[in-house]
Design an enzyme around this catalytic site. Structure first.
Site, PDB file in Angstrom:
ATOM      1  N   SER A  16      44.968 -24.667  20.892  1.00 51.28           N
ATOM      2  CA  SER A  16      46.059 -23.958  20.210  1.00 51.28           C
ATOM      3  C   SER A  16      45.975 -22.453  20.471  1.00 51.28           C
ATOM      4  O   SER A  16      47.008 -21.784  20.594  1.00 51.28           O
ATOM      5  CB  SER A  16      46.059 -24.249  18.704  1.00 51.28           C
ATOM      6  OG  SER A  16      44.948 -23.668  18.063  1.00 51.28           O
ATOM      7  N   HIS A 108      36.255 -16.709  16.847  1.00 52.46           N
ATOM      8  CA  HIS A 108      35.397 -17.538  15.986  1.00 52.46           C
ATOM      9  C   HIS A 108      35.965 -17.568  14.560  1.00 52.46           C
ATOM     10  O   HIS A 108      36.398 -16.534  14.042  1.00 52.46           O
ATOM     11  CB  HIS A 108      33.978 -16.958  15.979  1.00 52.46           C
ATOM     12  CG  HIS A 108      33.026 -17.776  15.167  1.00 52.46           C
ATOM     13  ND1 HIS A 108      32.485 -18.958  15.628  1.00 52.46           N
ATOM     14  CD2 HIS A 108      32.554 -17.607  13.905  1.00 52.46           C
ATOM     15  CE1 HIS A 108      31.711 -19.477  14.693  1.00 52.46           C
ATOM     16  NE2 HIS A 108      31.736 -18.677  13.642  1.00 52.46           N
ATOM     17  N   GLU A 141      24.480 -13.745  25.430  1.00 51.99           N
ATOM     18  CA  GLU A 141      23.795 -15.038  25.587  1.00 51.99           C
ATOM     19  C   GLU A 141      23.584 -15.783  24.276  1.00 51.99           C
ATOM     20  O   GLU A 141      23.202 -16.948  24.269  1.00 51.99           O
ATOM     21  CB  GLU A 141      22.435 -14.834  26.268  1.00 51.99           C
ATOM     22  CG  GLU A 141      22.557 -14.650  27.764  1.00 51.99           C
ATOM     23  CD  GLU A 141      21.200 -14.506  28.430  1.00 51.99           C
ATOM     24  OE1 GLU A 141      20.426 -15.482  28.371  1.00 51.99           O
ATOM     25  OE2 GLU A 141      20.933 -13.429  28.969  1.00 51.99           O
ATOM     26  N   VAL A 143      24.518 -17.182  20.198  1.00 50.83           N
ATOM     27  CA  VAL A 143      25.563 -17.994  19.579  1.00 50.83           C
ATOM     28  C   VAL A 143      26.441 -17.078  18.721  1.00 50.83           C
ATOM     29  O   VAL A 143      26.007 -16.600  17.679  1.00 50.83           O
ATOM     30  CB  VAL A 143      24.941 -19.105  18.695  1.00 50.83           C
ATOM     31  CG1 VAL A 143      26.036 -19.907  18.001  1.00 50.83           C
ATOM     32  CG2 VAL A 143      24.059 -20.017  19.532  1.00 50.83           C
ATOM     33  N   GLU A 173      44.006 -16.299  13.993  1.00 52.51           N
ATOM     34  CA  GLU A 173      43.473 -16.205  15.370  1.00 52.51           C
ATOM     35  C   GLU A 173      44.598 -16.082  16.388  1.00 52.51           C
ATOM     36  O   GLU A 173      44.491 -15.304  17.348  1.00 52.51           O
ATOM     37  CB  GLU A 173      42.636 -17.456  15.697  1.00 52.51           C
ATOM     38  CG  GLU A 173      41.360 -17.577  14.899  1.00 52.51           C
ATOM     39  CD  GLU A 173      40.566 -18.832  15.255  1.00 52.51           C
ATOM     40  OE1 GLU A 173      39.406 -18.913  14.839  1.00 52.51           O
ATOM     41  OE2 GLU A 173      41.111 -19.726  15.940  1.00 52.51           O
TER      42      GLU A 173
END
Ligand code: GRF
Length: 187
Positions: A16, A108, A141, A143, A173
């Site tokens: 989306s 995120h 690198e 998370v 978002e």
């Protein structure tokens, strides 16, 4: 030759955010979409919008670094200057990150650095926090750990389920990510 306005998108899921980026592409060009899942329906959707799409499944390569190098080659050959992770669920290795320094962004569904990882929405509800949010950040690198570029709060309301909260976060978002991408492409 990289062109700062040429955007490549990496996805794993529904896509989306990819659709929002394509629909709002006024100040940048979405030139291709890559997925780690060959069956991602979003790839068919991308092709239907005239965007080149390909899959880079881990099982087709010797290891993750080889897959990442092939994916980086594909993007670089097509002149991509900004890479957007829009629901891409794999960590990228240095074989990829080093090819696009400071030019990879991720979106995120939390107010990072709180609640990184793949289960952020469920974890926020389980923790009983009063508000969630959407974050766009540069990718390193770790998370969901790179420098934050933009954040917006999203309230959690009584009766929220993971689906209802995630849907409300995605609405934010879909607005935030294209804005940040346009700004990065203008630099
Ligand atoms: C989004 O919530 C994004 O923040 C997270 O994965 C989700 C992807 O959704 N990283 P979609 O595939 O863009 O619908």
């Amino acid at each position: 030759m990289h062109d700062r306005r040429r955007v490549g998108i990496l996805i794993s899921g529904r896509g989306s955010n990819m659709r929002a980026l394509v629909e709002r592409a006024e100040d940048y060009d979405v030139v291709l979409v890559a997925s780690n899942k060959p069956d991602a329906r979003a790839l068919a959707r991308a092709r239907a919008s005239g965007v080149a799409a390909a899959s880079f499944a881990l099982e087709d390569y010797d290891d993750r670094a080889a897959r990442d190098a092939a994916m980086a080659d594909w993007l670089a050959e097509r002149g991509v200057g900004l890479v957007v992770l829009a629901g891409f669920m794999h960590l990228l290795t240095p074989a990829f990150l080093e090819r696009f320094p400071e030019r990879i962004v991720n979106v995120h569904p939390s107010l990072l650095p709180a609640f990184p990882g793949a289960h952020a929405v469920e974890e926020q509800l389980a923790a009983g926090v009063a508000e969630s949010g959407a974050t766009v950040h540069l990718v390193d690198e770790g998370v969901d750990s790179g420098p934050i570029l933009r954040q917006e709060r999203v309230p959690i309301v009584a009766g929220d389920t993971p689906d209802s909260l995630h849907e409300r976060i995605k609405q934010v978002e879909h607005r935030l990510l294209p804005q940040v991408v346009a700004e990065l492409c203008a630099r």
